[in-house]
Design an enzyme around this catalytic site. Structure first.
Site, short mmCIF file in Angstrom:
data_model
loop_
_atom_site.label_atom_id
_atom_site.label_comp_id
_atom_site.label_asym_id
_atom_site.label_seq_id
_atom_site.Cartn_x
_atom_site.Cartn_y
_atom_site.Cartn_z
N LYS A 89 0.81 -0.78 -0.03
CA LYS A 89 -0.13 -0.31 0.29
C LYS A 89 1.00 1.42 -0.03
CE LYS A 89 -3.41 2.00 2.68
NZ LYS A 89 -4.84 1.82 3.46
N SER A 164 -9.62 1.91 2.99
CA SER A 164 -8.55 2.90 2.42
C SER A 164 -7.59 1.83 1.24
CB SER A 164 -8.26 3.68 3.01
OG SER A 164 -7.20 3.13 3.76
N SER A 188 -9.68 -0.36 7.37
CA SER A 188 -9.59 0.56 6.32
C SER A 188 -8.41 -1.14 5.57
CB SER A 188 -8.42 1.01 5.97
OG SER A 188 -9.13 2.37 5.84
#
Length: 507
Positions: A89, A164, A188
């Site tokens: 990420k 996210s 997330s």
């Protein structure tokens, strides 16, 4: 005779487990370098339509894969993730590669060091393919807030992958990586895992180092893995967990072999089902799949009992005060002076600050900074931030009391399956409520796993959230494995088409 490219593409027709890949690499049936190249070919074919990867680290990946191949050829020992292709990420910094946190304000920023979780993956032999798209500064529940465009859900590209860590979940679902790292502040990791039909892990706060994580809310942020199955996710957690001198909040508690823990089975475990998570707002199809998962746990020998978590109703407002207040403080460092974006239309220092931040941050990030600054401002601190912290303590104590009577708690991960792109982007409150079942564990600091638990009639994945007490990830994995086993058995005996499966991606 098929070409080398065709052979590599064929190798990826079906996702393989760590164990299968490791056996292939150690037996030299496949080279780690060829495996990495096969993933890059697949990324080139698919990424344009899904927008999962923001940047690729091809040279670094091939060099790492070749080191693995050399070690195997020499008969040298290799790490538990030797040759396994992974994605990171983009809120976790990676040496020499753009690390943007999905934001314009960090466009082009190349850090000189790796996040601890990244360096531990590579030390275990993993091959880092690249950086994954995410909501800007990890603020969002749909991955529509990225400055570089939304990620699309591989199961249905018209829908969001969750946020996210949408890129991290979608990469595993689309088989553009075998495992990935994401971060979870209020859901997330868990919510995208549910929307994409993969496994996502929320470690206990302090279990995994946050060093090298571009901070959103420091008392809530956690780094955790995604994988296509529970055992692989458990293996990654064992690799990245443990004390780190660079992170004062990392725990000294010993790291278990979580994969071995997950093998123990769930027979005899006490499972709590909180009534507060099954009320108004829960989609009936989601509820049905979660109830089926609970029934499967009973079949596996678990003792299921109702529990009460009455302070749950205060979790969303408490979370969005604590998280935004910490975001306001953490994001003050992005000022256009030291690194990142600097507005060209500035004549004074004050203008440079205001223009750089206004032009560099997206709308959702600015909304949360403003909310947090207000909550911390003179005259409002006690009424908002301090009160939210008191509610947080009540939630944590409530979970502690519950875990005195049960070994794990199961809930829906999200109130709905993946929603359509644009469906909630104009209504921030509706978007925030997508985290209604996940923020409680975030505030309490406990651990959890989201595991696929069926699908809606439209074939959209549904995830079950399994929560366990602090540093008790092993129990969460045991319960998740039992749910997973029931799913595998059901899919194996079903004649439904692939589109009815959580893994039924058109890719």
């Amino acid at each position: 005779m098929p070409s080398e490219t065709t052979q590599r593409s064929n190798y990826l027709e079906k996702p393989k487990t760590f164990a299968a890949l490791r056996e292939d690499i150690l037996s030299r049936r496949v080279k780690a370098a060829d495996l990495a190249l096969s993933y890059y070919e697949r990324i080139e074919q698919i990424n344009g339509s899904l927008n999962i990867y923001l940047n690729l680290t091809r040279d670094r990946a091939i060099a790492q894969a070749e080191r693995v191949d050399d070690a195997v050829a020499k008969g040298d020992p290799v790490g538990p993730l030797a040759g396994i292709p992974v994605g990171i990420k983009d809120v976790l910094v990676t040496r020499g590669a753009p690390s943007t946190a999905g934001s314009k304000i960090l466009k082009g920023y190349k850090p000189p060091y790796d996040a601890t979780a990244v360096s531990r993956l590579e030390a275990a032999g993993a091959v880092v393919l690249g950086k994954l798209n995410c909501d800007e500064f990890a603020m969002g529940s749909s991955n529509e807030n990225s400055a570089y465009g939304p990620v699309r859900n591989p199961v249905d590209p018209e829908r969001v992958p969750g946020g996210s860590s949408g890129g991290s979940a979608a990469a595993v679902a689309a088989n553009l990586a075998v495992a990935t790292l994401g971060t979870d502040t209020g859901g997330s990791i868990r919510q995208p895992a549910s929307f994409c039909g993969v496994v996502g892990v929320l470690p206990t706060y302090g279990r995994v180092s946050r060093y090298g994580l571009i901070a959103f809310a420091s008392s809530l942020d956690r780094v955790g893995p995604f994988a296509s199955n529970v055992r692989d996710a458990a293996t990654v957690l064992s690799v990245i967990a443990g004390q780190d001198p660079s992170d004062a909040t990392s725990s000294t508690a010993p790291v278990a072999d979580y994969a071995a823990e997950s093998d123990k089975g769930a027979d005899g475990l006490r499972i709590g089902v909180p009534e507060e998570y099954f009320g108004e707002g829960l989609d009936p199809e989601v509820r049905e799949q979660i109830e089926n998962g609970i029934a499967a746990l009973k079949t596996a020998g678990c003792k299921v009992q109702p529990i009460a978590l009455p302070h749950t109703r205060f979790a969303i407002p408490a979370y969005y005060l604590v998280a935004t207040a910490e975001a306001s403080a953490n994001l003050a460092r992005f000022d256009g002076v030291r690194y990142g974006y600097r507005s060209p239309s500035s004549n004074t220092l004050s203008d440079m600050y205001s223009h750089s931040r206004d032009e560099g941050f997206g709308a959702e990030v600015k909304r949360r900074i403003m909310l947090g600054t207000y909550a911390l401002s003179a005259g409002y601190y006690d009424a908002y931030y301090l009160k939210a912290q008191k509610v947080r303590r009540l939630l944590a104590e409530e979970f502690l009391r519950a875990f005195a009577d049960v070994d794990a708690i199961v809930t829906p991960t999200a109130p709905t399956a993946a929603f359509k792109i644009g469906e909630k982007s104009g209504d921030p409150l509706a978007m925030y409520l997508a985290d209604i079942y996940t923020v409680t564990a975030s505030l309490a600091g406990i651990c959890g796993v989201t595991v696929p638990c069926g699908a809606t009639k439209a074939g959209l994945p549904v995830g079950m959230q399994v929560l366990a007490s602090h540093m008790n990830e092993g129990t969460a994995f045991r319960v998740a494995r039992a749910v997973e086993a029931a799913q595998v058995q059901e899919q194996g005996s079903s004649c439904n088409s692939a589109s009815q499966s959580p893994r039924g991606s058109q890719f």
